[in-house]
Each structure stands twice: as C-alpha cells, then as structure tokens.
Motif scaffolding. Structure first.
Motif, PDB file in Angstrom:
ATOM      1  N   ILE A  66      36.640 -55.888  29.673  1.00 30.09           N
ATOM      2  CA  ILE A  66      37.426 -56.136  30.879  1.00 30.09           C
ATOM      3  C   ILE A  66      36.919 -57.402  31.557  1.00 30.09           C
ATOM      4  N   GLY A  67      37.846 -58.295  31.900  1.00 26.74           N
ATOM      5  CA  GLY A  67      37.498 -59.541  32.568  1.00 26.74           C
ATOM      6  C   GLY A  67      37.178 -60.682  31.622  1.00 26.74           C
ATOM      7  N   TYR A  68      37.261 -60.416  30.306  1.00 33.16           N
ATOM      8  CA  TYR A  68      36.960 -61.441  29.304  1.00 33.16           C
ATOM      9  C   TYR A  68      38.082 -61.520  28.284  1.00 33.16           C
ATOM     10  N   LYS A  69      38.266 -62.705  27.715  1.00 35.63           N
ATOM     11  CA  LYS A  69      39.257 -62.876  26.659  1.00 35.63           C
ATOM     12  C   LYS A  69      38.763 -62.181  25.392  1.00 35.63           C
ATOM     13  N   GLU A  88      35.330 -65.853  30.128  1.00 34.92           N
ATOM     14  CA  GLU A  88      35.947 -65.100  31.216  1.00 34.92           C
ATOM     15  C   GLU A  88      37.446 -65.333  31.202  1.00 34.92           C
ATOM     16  N   GLN A  89      38.171 -64.305  31.553  1.00 30.73           N
ATOM     17  CA  GLN A  89      39.622 -64.415  31.626  1.00 30.73           C
ATOM     18  C   GLN A  89      39.989 -64.685  33.076  1.00 30.73           C
ATOM     19  N   LYS A  90      40.558 -65.828  33.309  1.00 32.39           N
ATOM     20  CA  LYS A  90      40.963 -66.206  34.661  1.00 32.39           C
ATOM     21  C   LYS A  90      42.258 -65.484  34.998  1.00 32.39           C
ATOM     22  N   PRO A  91      42.333 -64.882  36.192  1.00 33.37           N
ATOM     23  CA  PRO A  91      43.577 -64.203  36.557  1.00 33.37           C
ATOM     24  C   PRO A  91      44.706 -65.211  36.743  1.00 33.37           C
ATOM     25  N   GLU A  92      45.876 -64.810  36.296  1.00 32.03           N
ATOM     26  CA  GLU A  92      47.053 -65.667  36.474  1.00 32.03           C
ATOM     27  C   GLU A  92      47.576 -65.507  37.890  1.00 32.03           C
ATOM     28  N   ILE A  93      47.880 -66.625  38.485  1.00 37.09           N
ATOM     29  CA  ILE A  93      48.467 -66.592  39.831  1.00 37.09           C
ATOM     30  C   ILE A  93      49.919 -67.021  39.677  1.00 37.09           C
ATOM     31  N   ARG A  94      50.791 -66.115  40.034  1.00 36.00           N
ATOM     32  CA  ARG A  94      52.222 -66.415  39.934  1.00 36.00           C
ATOM     33  C   ARG A  94      52.807 -66.514  41.318  1.00 36.00           C
TER      34      ARG A  94
END
Length: 97
Positions: A66-69, A88-94
């Motif tokens: 969780i939180g990582y690609k 780290e997986q950056k959250p997408e901002i839409r």
C-alpha cells in the motif's frame, strides 16, 4: 562410502532458497510487502527481508505494498539474492469539472 555418495547426490539436487530485501527509495526496509511467485504468497519481515524455500529456478516475482507502485521482477536461474526498490505511488489529483 555409499553414504557419502548419497549425501553428495542429495545436496546437489536441492535448490538453495531465494533471499531478498525490499527497500524504499531512501533505502529503508519495507515491512509487510506481499510477494507473489507462481501460486505462492509470502510477506517481507520487519527488516524487509524474505526467504522463498522452493525448487523454483526462475520466474516472475510481483511485489505489492500500500502506498507503493507494484513491481514485477524476473528471476534468472543463477540469481538467489534479490534487492528490490519500490517507488512511492503519488496520489492522483483530479479536478472536478
């Protein structure tokens, strides 16, 4: 003499375990990473280490946390030690329309 020959043949047929460590980009160990290979599933320990005791000689390892690609790493027959770096997986901002 027979016992020595048997012991030698038995040892040559066993496949050594696969060891590895999973780290983040800052080289910190990642705990509880799910590791899947074939039909097996295991998890990294408190230091990010894992050990797979299997007759596996090669194949794809998939690492998820969780939180990582997620990352898939192909293991060659000659490799028995892996060091995996997860990004780290950056959250997408839409934007709302």
């Amino acid at each position: 003499m027979f016992a020595l020959i048997f012991l030698f043949l038995f040892q040559s047929q066993t496949t050594p375990p696969i060891h590895g460590q999973i780290l983040d980009m800052n080289r910190n160990p990642l705990v509880g990473v799910t590791i899947r290979v074939n039909q097996q599933k295991l998890y990294s320990d408190a230091e990010g280490h894992f050990t797979l005791k299997s007759k596996l000689n090669k194949g794809n390892f998939t690492f998820t946390a969780i939180g990582y690609k997620s990352k898939t790493q192909y293991l060659k027959a000659s490799e028995r030690e892996l060091t995996i770096l997860l990004l780290e997986q950056k959250p997408e901002i839409r934007q709302q329309p």
